[in-house]
Design an enzyme around this catalytic site. Structure first.
Site, PDB file in Angstrom:
ATOM      1  N   GLY A 366       0.995  -1.474   0.262  1.00 39.02           N
ATOM      2  CA  GLY A 366       0.177  -0.115  -0.310  1.00 39.02           C
ATOM      3  C   GLY A 366       0.415   1.747  -0.017  1.00 39.02           C
ATOM      4  O   GLY A 366       0.292   2.114   0.261  1.00 39.02           O
ATOM      5  N   GLY A 367       1.941   1.187   0.005  1.00 43.00           N
ATOM      6  CA  GLY A 367       3.174   2.150  -0.779  1.00 43.00           C
ATOM      7  C   GLY A 367       2.330   3.569  -1.493  1.00 43.00           C
ATOM      8  O   GLY A 367       2.323   4.487  -0.945  1.00 43.00           O
ATOM      9  N   LYS A 368       2.628   3.151  -2.528  1.00 40.80           N
ATOM     10  CA  LYS A 368       2.478   3.422  -3.772  1.00 40.80           C
ATOM     11  C   LYS A 368       0.785   4.047  -3.902  1.00 40.80           C
ATOM     12  O   LYS A 368       0.322   5.201  -3.997  1.00 40.80           O
ATOM     13  CB  LYS A 368       2.476   2.418  -5.252  1.00 40.80           C
ATOM     14  CG  LYS A 368       4.386   2.522  -5.284  1.00 40.80           C
ATOM     15  CD  LYS A 368       4.538   1.457  -6.144  1.00 40.80           C
ATOM     16  CE  LYS A 368       5.671   0.708  -6.455  1.00 40.80           C
ATOM     17  NZ  LYS A 368       5.858  -0.244  -5.505  1.00 40.80           N
ATOM     18  N   ASP A 386      -5.084  -6.349  -4.729  1.00 38.79           N
ATOM     19  CA  ASP A 386      -3.540  -7.727  -4.498  1.00 38.79           C
ATOM     20  C   ASP A 386      -4.470  -9.237  -4.479  1.00 38.79           C
ATOM     21  O   ASP A 386      -5.146  -9.458  -4.212  1.00 38.79           O
ATOM     22  CB  ASP A 386      -3.133  -7.116  -2.601  1.00 38.79           C
ATOM     23  CG  ASP A 386      -1.714  -7.511  -3.348  1.00 38.79           C
ATOM     24  OD1 ASP A 386      -1.069  -7.122  -4.020  1.00 38.79           O
ATOM     25  OD2 ASP A 386      -0.929  -8.772  -3.179  1.00 38.79           O
ATOM     26  N   ASP A 413      -7.380 -12.118  -8.840  1.00 36.18           N
ATOM     27  CA  ASP A 413      -6.864 -12.177  -9.372  1.00 36.18           C
ATOM     28  C   ASP A 413      -6.327 -10.780 -10.754  1.00 36.18           C
ATOM     29  O   ASP A 413      -7.431 -10.561 -11.298  1.00 36.18           O
ATOM     30  CB  ASP A 413      -6.380 -13.669  -9.966  1.00 36.18           C
ATOM     31  CG  ASP A 413      -5.610 -14.066 -10.862  1.00 36.18           C
ATOM     32  OD1 ASP A 413      -4.868 -12.655 -11.113  1.00 36.18           O
ATOM     33  OD2 ASP A 413      -5.218 -15.179 -10.520  1.00 36.18           O
ATOM     34  N   ASP A 430       2.230  -2.818 -11.020  1.00 33.44           N
ATOM     35  CA  ASP A 430       3.233  -2.462 -10.331  1.00 33.44           C
ATOM     36  C   ASP A 430       3.330  -4.288 -10.057  1.00 33.44           C
ATOM     37  O   ASP A 430       3.706  -4.788  -9.123  1.00 33.44           O
ATOM     38  CB  ASP A 430       3.746  -1.839  -8.963  1.00 33.44           C
ATOM     39  CG  ASP A 430       5.259  -1.949  -8.494  1.00 33.44           C
ATOM     40  OD1 ASP A 430       5.975  -1.962  -9.416  1.00 33.44           O
ATOM     41  OD2 ASP A 430       5.615  -2.363  -6.510  1.00 33.44           O
ATOM     42  N   CYS A 487      11.061  -4.446 -10.060  1.00 35.31           N
ATOM     43  CA  CYS A 487      12.024  -3.406  -9.378  1.00 35.31           C
ATOM     44  C   CYS A 487      12.719  -4.231 -10.097  1.00 35.31           C
ATOM     45  O   CYS A 487      13.721  -4.964  -9.288  1.00 35.31           O
ATOM     46  CB  CYS A 487      11.635  -3.840  -7.817  1.00 35.31           C
ATOM     47  SG  CYS A 487      10.489  -5.204  -6.905  1.00 35.31           S
TER      48      CYS A 487
END
Lengths: 588, 180
Positions: A366-368, A386, A413, A430, A487
């Site tokens: 939940g950061g972004k 998610d 999903d 992401d 990432c």
């Protein structure tokens, strides 16, 4: 008033339990020196001490008998005058001098005054070690030395110094020789023999390994001139790869990928950067506070903070902290979020506007998503999805803590998301990835990934991206954008996935709006990508001091779906995916 | 997801009125749109109509949360207020308690507040009324129940309890899974 020491037996049992008495300060403890009641009392003697004492007694007696025969000397100092040589000899031996000068250096004739003297000397030394409080002997011997130095002719000292110089010269020579041999050893790259290759024990000589790595890179940079004639380029590359694997403990698969990705000059920088952690960064929650206020509050708690960089107005970097940064009252009341600096970037590229409908496809923890919510200023609708339910719970806790009220958290999903809901203005994907950009955070990536893992990752990523594109509304007046980020730094998970989306969906690449970062590859190992791939941004730990990261921004321009043939391939991909379920996908 | 029944609304409003009195009206009549309470899996969520409409399109099982979770109904049909409601309760709080800096930590670990940690308290706080707990620089930390009225607090000794702990922001860390 002081505490009374309880000596009675009835107090010997310690008081336990939660009560007030158990919290009471313990009994006073006194230093040993203070406890010694009578300073005149005899010290307890060890068994060795007793033996020594006995010996001393015997000697004293013999001395006395000697004294009776010879003329007794009034001052004790004088007694040991004659021993000087003896003394010297012993010292030399003790200091570890060699016997090189045996030929010319002959000991002076001993002039024994008393029979017991030699013994006496030994005795003295022992005493010095064992009984430091018994000063008499000590004083005696030290004064002896002084007198010796004065009385003796210079010759002795000269000899000594000469000897020393000789020794130094020898040492220097040997060192030089060693250096020469070292240089000779490393001037040419030494290829390990066949046996060595198979059973290498690199732990012993990491330094040597590093040296060889540098040499090989040196050779490869100027291959024409520096190569050995009978060695091919491939042999050098293999050796380099082997050595890098051993030195940094990567598996061969990943190291090959990395060597392909970076120029030789950069590869070591990159690998070294993966060994150090990135700085801890936090993001100010602009819904609740301002960066300056937050920094002030944290400084008051003893945290050393600084603004992150000029490209962000909400980031702070933490240098060191006396308090746990994830548990301060400010954190708990939602004034900031602990978040890597690199995870600001996709949100900045997404550039969410107030009153839009935005989807974060893989949102946990939940950061972004919370950054998106902060940029929307709690207006519009934000869906945070998610696939993992446990991780989705973290989204709930974090977004509530940060005071987001416009958020819907779902546990769908992502590959079938568009079946449930569409018409979003913007979408952030992401994607879960192999994590090759965050090796510093999770070193397990170094050795755990293989071809199959990567394949699993990029299949899932392709499906996620296509589904995200499907759920975006291309007629949106403000948006129609999709941001894809991972990432990972591998081309398979980044440019290739974007290329796949370009081929299969009506999307085009647009500028990300991020002013720094390395451009994406338009061509990699002979595979051409779309020329607009240069709009993508790559981030590397060694260049930007961020986690390795990839950001691409797409715009959807039409409703038309991919043609039939392509949708068939997707179907096939899905079947493959179902066969081998993604087990070890490293989620961000 | 469904609107609350009359019974549930009554229980919820009784609970809320302990903390914010008749300011409940402010929660329901907002100038920026229609906000309502919704029950989803025994939890009460508070959010705007637009979000409710949007969220109702997701399958029930996969919808985890929407808007702000206020709390949940226990199996005995009592309402338990969650710390997540703090953002909406704190601005309308009737009775407040401010903690000294060294008592903050204790409260955030889930302990009750003793007199020595009490910095300030609203005048006329009745006994056993809901209070919102703040730090000295007005950051809300959680809520509790006044163990003593303001007047009793003045007279009591420093080690006696003045606020019973109910919920604190430390639960975001301690109790992440049980929050919603």
């Amino acid at each position: 008033m002081g505490r009374r020491k309880k000596t009675d037996d009835k107090f010997a049992k310690p008081i336990r339990g939660p009560g007030r008495k158990s919290r009471k300060q313990g009994e006073p403890v006194f230093a040993k020196e203070l406890l010694a009641t009578d300073p005149n009392e005899k010290k307890k003697i060890s068994s060795r001490g007793k033996q020594r004492a006995k010996k001393r007694l015997v000697k004293e007696q013999t001395k006395l008998t000697n004294k009776k025969t010879t003329k007794p000397k009034p001052i004790i100092k004088r007694q040991s005058d004659g021993e000087s040589n003896d003394d010297e000899e012993e010292e030399q031996q003790g200091n570890g001098y060699t016997d090189d000068n045996q030929q010319w250096l002959t000991p002076k004739k001993k002039k024994v005054l008393f029979e017991g003297d030699e013994n006496e000397e030994e005795e003295e030394e022992v005493m010095e070690e064992d009984l430091p409080y018994n000063d008499e002997f000590n004083v005696e011997s030290s004064s002896d030395d002084d007198e010796d130095d004065l009385d003796e002719p210079k010759l002795d000292i000269e000899k000594k110094s000469k000897k020393l110089r000789e020794k130094q010269r020898q040492q220097k020579e040997s060192a030089e020789q060693e250096l020469l041999t070292n240089i000779q050893q490393h001037e040419k790259v030494q290829f390990p023999s066949g046996q060595e290759v198979t059973k290498e024990a690199p732990q012993a000589d990491l330094q040597l390994l590093m040296h060889r790595i540098r040499e090989v890179i040196n050779v490869l940079n100027d291959f024409k001139n520096k190569r050995e004639v009978n060695r091919s380029r491939k042999e050098y590359l293999d050796l380099l790869q082997q050595d890098l694997c051993n030195y940094y403990s990567y598996n061969e698969f990943l190291m090959n990928k990395l060597i392909d990705l970076f120029p030789l000059a950069e590869i070591i920088d990159f690998l070294e950067a993966n060994e150090v952690q990135r700085p801890v960064t936090i993001r100010t929650n602009t819904l609740k506070t301002r960066r300056r206020d937050l920094a002030q509050a944290l400084i008051n708690r003893g945290v050393n903070v600084d603004p992150l960089d000029k490209w962000t107005k909400v980031g702070l970097v933490i240098y060191n902290s006396q308090v746990p940064i994830g548990a301060t009252p400010e954190y708990l009341s939602g004034h900031y979020m602990l978040q890597g600096a690199s995870s600001f970037l996709p949100v900045m590229a997404l550039a969410p506007q107030p009153n839009e409908r935005i989807l974060d496809m893989c949102a946990a923890p939940g950061g972004k998503a919370s950054y998106i919510g902060a940029l929307m200023r709690n207006s519009g609708i934000l869906v945070a999805n998610d696939a993992n339910k446990d991780r989705a719970r973290a989204i709930i806790a974090n977004t509530h803590r940060l005071g987001l009220t416009n958020i819907i958290v779902t546990n769908l999903d992502g590959r079938q998301f568009s079946e449930h809901m569409g018409g979003f203005d913007r979408c952030l994907v992401d994607a879960p990835c192999s994590g090759t950009g965050v090796i510093a955070k999770d070193p397990a990536v170094k050795s755990s990934k293989d071809d199959k893992d990567i394949q699993r990752c990029f299949t899932a990523q392709r499906q996620l991206l296509l589904n995200a594109i499907d759920s975006v509304n291309e007629f949106s007046s403000t948006g129609g954008y999709i941001v894809y980020s991972t990432c990972s730094i591998l081309v398979e998970e980044n440019e290739a996935v974007i290329q796949y989306a370009l081929n299969n969906r009506p999307v085009k690449l647009v500028e990300t709006g991020l002013e720094f970062g390395v451009e994406g590859f338009t061509n990699f190992k002979g595979t051409p990508f779309h020329p607009f791939m240069k709009y993508c941004r790559r981030y590397y730990p060694h260049l930007h001091n961020l986690d390795g990261f990839f950001v691409a921004k797409l715009k959807k321009y039409s409703t038309k779906q991919g043609n039939k043939k392509e949708s068939e391939t997707i179907q096939k991909k899905k079947e493959i995916e179902e066969d081998d379920s993604p087990a070890s996908i490293n989620e961000d | 997801m469904r609107p609350l029944t009359d019974d549930e609304t009554k229980i919820l409003f009784e609970k809320l009125s302990k903390y914010i009195g008749d300011n409940i009206r402010m929660l329901l009549e907002r100038p920026d749109g229609l906000y309502t309470f919704r029950l989803h899996r025994e939890r009460v969520y508070y959010c705007s109509e637009a979000i409710i409409k949007f969220a109702s399109n997701f399958p029930r099982k996969e919808l985890l949360s929407f808007g702000t979770c206020f709390g949940r109904f226990t199996k005995t049909r009592k309402f338990r207020l969650h710390i997540t409601a703090l953002d909406f309760i704190a601005p309308y709080a009737k009775f407040k308690v401010w903690l000294k800096p060294n008592a903050e930590q204790q409260f955030l670990y889930g302990h009750n507040v003793v007199k020595s940690g009490l910095g300030r308290i609203t005048e006329n706080t009745p006994k056993y009324n809901g209070v919102i707990v703040y730090t000295m620089n007005d950051v809300p930390l959680g809520f509790g129940v006044a163990a003593k009225s303001t007047i009793e607090c003045r007279a009591t000794d420093p080690m006696s309890l003045v606020v019973f702990h109910q919920a604190d922001v430390g639960e975001f860390l301690r109790n992440e899974d049980a929050l919603t």
